[in-house]
Design a protein around this motif. Structure first.
Motif, PDB file in Angstrom:
ATOM      1  N   LEU B  14      -9.009   5.294  10.387  1.00  0.00           N
ATOM      2  CA  LEU B  14      -8.472   4.480  11.476  1.00  0.00           C
ATOM      3  C   LEU B  14      -6.948   4.411  11.448  1.00  0.00           C
ATOM      4  O   LEU B  14      -6.285   4.536  12.461  1.00  0.00           O
ATOM      5  CB  LEU B  14      -9.042   3.051  11.394  1.00  0.00           C
ATOM      6  CG  LEU B  14     -10.531   2.899  11.648  1.00  0.00           C
ATOM      7  CD1 LEU B  14     -10.936   1.445  11.477  1.00  0.00           C
ATOM      8  CD2 LEU B  14     -10.894   3.386  13.037  1.00  0.00           C
ATOM      9  N   ARG B  15      -6.405   4.156  10.279  1.00  0.00           N
ATOM     10  CA  ARG B  15      -4.954   4.070  10.176  1.00  0.00           C
ATOM     11  C   ARG B  15      -4.518   4.294   8.747  1.00  0.00           C
ATOM     12  O   ARG B  15      -5.334   4.382   7.844  1.00  0.00           O
ATOM     13  CB  ARG B  15      -4.440   2.747  10.707  1.00  0.00           C
ATOM     14  CG  ARG B  15      -4.870   1.531   9.950  1.00  0.00           C
ATOM     15  CD  ARG B  15      -4.447   0.262  10.649  1.00  0.00           C
ATOM     16  NE  ARG B  15      -3.040   0.298  11.026  1.00  0.00           N
ATOM     17  CZ  ARG B  15      -2.447  -0.618  11.778  1.00  0.00           C
ATOM     18  NH1 ARG B  15      -3.132  -1.634  12.229  1.00  0.00           N
ATOM     19  NH2 ARG B  15      -1.168  -0.525  12.076  1.00  0.00           N
ATOM     20  N   GLN B  55      -5.735  12.645   7.936  1.00  0.00           N
ATOM     21  CA  GLN B  55      -4.950  12.197   9.088  1.00  0.00           C
ATOM     22  C   GLN B  55      -5.766  11.186   9.890  1.00  0.00           C
ATOM     23  O   GLN B  55      -6.991  11.277   9.937  1.00  0.00           O
ATOM     24  CB  GLN B  55      -4.609  13.395   9.995  1.00  0.00           C
ATOM     25  CG  GLN B  55      -3.526  14.287   9.435  1.00  0.00           C
ATOM     26  CD  GLN B  55      -2.199  13.562   9.374  1.00  0.00           C
ATOM     27  OE1 GLN B  55      -1.622  13.219  10.389  1.00  0.00           O
ATOM     28  NE2 GLN B  55      -1.723  13.296   8.170  1.00  0.00           N
ATOM     29  N   PRO B  56      -5.084  10.237  10.542  1.00  0.00           N
ATOM     30  CA  PRO B  56      -5.807   9.284  11.391  1.00  0.00           C
ATOM     31  C   PRO B  56      -6.670  10.004  12.411  1.00  0.00           C
ATOM     32  O   PRO B  56      -6.293  11.056  12.915  1.00  0.00           O
ATOM     33  CB  PRO B  56      -4.680   8.501  12.078  1.00  0.00           C
ATOM     34  CG  PRO B  56      -3.536   8.580  11.143  1.00  0.00           C
ATOM     35  CD  PRO B  56      -3.639   9.918  10.488  1.00  0.00           C
ATOM     36  N   LEU B  57      -7.811   9.463  12.715  1.00  0.00           N
ATOM     37  CA  LEU B  57      -8.818   9.958  13.649  1.00  0.00           C
ATOM     38  C   LEU B  57      -9.721  11.026  13.042  1.00  0.00           C
ATOM     39  O   LEU B  57     -10.731  11.385  13.638  1.00  0.00           O
ATOM     40  CB  LEU B  57      -8.207  10.502  14.954  1.00  0.00           C
ATOM     41  CG  LEU B  57      -7.304   9.565  15.732  1.00  0.00           C
ATOM     42  CD1 LEU B  57      -6.708  10.272  16.915  1.00  0.00           C
ATOM     43  CD2 LEU B  57      -8.079   8.337  16.177  1.00  0.00           C
TER      44      LEU B  57
END
Lengths: 112, 258
Positions: B14-15, B55-57
């Protein structure tokens, strides 16, 4: 610190424009928080033939590069991006999908 | 469910935030363990093998080791990288908004396979050619529901009468709809058109397949977005940062529209 790294490599003899960050919408960092207006002002003033986007090869860097490309293309200046892909000393086996895709996209003909 | 000392789980990143010189803390959404933070050691070095996978996502299979204060990521492999989201600024901005909402609504370490599935499906839908904004509105309404914040859309919260097919009011502070009489003067109540009410009800009650067929004129789409956003902001008690970037991109694409 990024500027220092590029300068140290000796591969570039042009001017630098430091954005002081990267677009990270979740953290509340948008274009207004970066030195983008200043970049546009420099482009309006100086004779600039090419803008090389040297943002980090991560999500925030990609977002920043895409945003700047959208902003700068209509101004008629050539917009390029540093090549992304596998780092020297890296291992293909452990590389992730995105890295491999970028490396594949940026492939160059081999010079003898 | 208490996880064992070393365990594997699917996760969507998510982050992230920086920790020390070379580390990061990642916020992951997992199906079995809910939302959790995990430390990724050495990922900011160029030699890091894991950094691209985290990485995010990114959806990946992570191996987690239980540390003193938080889990440590021992290894990870990408399962799905959502390339089409990453290559498109408009899709990316919406995907980050979706991730931020998930981060804000989910409590830590509460198993939630439903929100995980919703998040995954929404990211895939943003990659498709479906109307991006309808995908977001559906996601918002479903996430509100799954998080226990389902808005009232059938009756008036003032007089408890069923709503009439006319203009009514929507008040986040009250938790939903007011009729035309009770709504006038109610705190934070804004007018809700009949079509706006119908769309909100559809988002709440229908499946994604039915909802995505919807075609809204821009003014209606904007009204629905504003009502849902104000409701979300009220429930979270804070702004959703990533919304500003989505709106900015939209504004900059259409400079002639008001």
């Amino acid at each position: 610190m990024d500027t220092l790294a590029v300068e140290r490599s000796g591969s570039y003899q042009g001017l630098y424009h430091v954005l002081h960050g990267a677009i990270s919408p979740m953290d509340g960092i948008g274009p207004e928080e970066l030195k983008i207006e200043e970049l546009l002002a420099r482009l309006r003033g100086d004779e600039v033939s090419e803008v090389i986007l040297a943002t980090n090869p991560n999500l925030e860097g990609e977002a920043t590069a895409m945003y700047l490309t959208r902003l700068l293309r209509p101004l008629g200046v050539k917009v390029t991006r540093l090549a992304r892909g596998l780092p020297m000393g890296g291992d293909l086996e452990y590389a992730d999908d995105v890295t491999l895709t970028r490396a594949m996209e940026g492939r160059q003909e081999v010079q003898e | 469910m208490t996880p064992p000392r070393l365990y594997k789980t699917e996760a969507i990143v998510l982050r992230q935030r920086k920790l020390g010189e070379a580390d990061r803390i990642l916020t992951l959404h997992t199906p079995a363990y809910g939302k959790l933070d995990a430390k990724a050691k050495g990922v900011r070095k160029t030699t890091s093998r894991m950094s691209g996978h985290l990485q995010p996502l990114n959806r990946c299979m992570v191996q987690l080791a239980r540390g003193r204060t938080m889990e440590v990521i021992a290894g990870c492999d990408t399962l799905e990288s959502f390339q089409r989201l990453r290559d498109d600024l408009d899709r990316l901005s919406r995907a980050l908004y979706v991730a931020e909402l998930a981060d804000r609504f989910l409590p830590e370490r509460v198993e939630n396979a439903a929100t995980y599935r919703l998040l995954l499906e929404t990211l895939r839908r943003l990659q498709s050619d479906a109307d991006q904004d309808i995908v977001l509105r559906y996601y918002e309404m479903r996430l509100l529901d799954l998080s226990g914040f389902r808005p009232e859309l059938a009756r008036c919260l003032g007089c408890d009468q069923p709503l009439q097919p006319q203009q009514n009011f929507f008040a986040p502070a009250a938790g939903g709809t007011y009729c035309s009489s009770c709504g006038a003067g109610a705190a934070g109540a804004r007018t809700l058109s009949l079509n706006g009410l119908k769309v909100l009800r559809l988002l709440q009650r229908a499946s994604y397949k039915e909802t995505v067929r919807l075609s809204m004129p821009p003014a209606l789409a904007l009204e629905v977005e504003r009502h849902l956003r104000s409701y979300i902001v009220y429930m979270l008690e804070r702004d959703v940062n990533a919304a500003a970037f989505v709106e900015r991109l939209r504004r900059e694409q259409q400079p002639l529209e008001v």
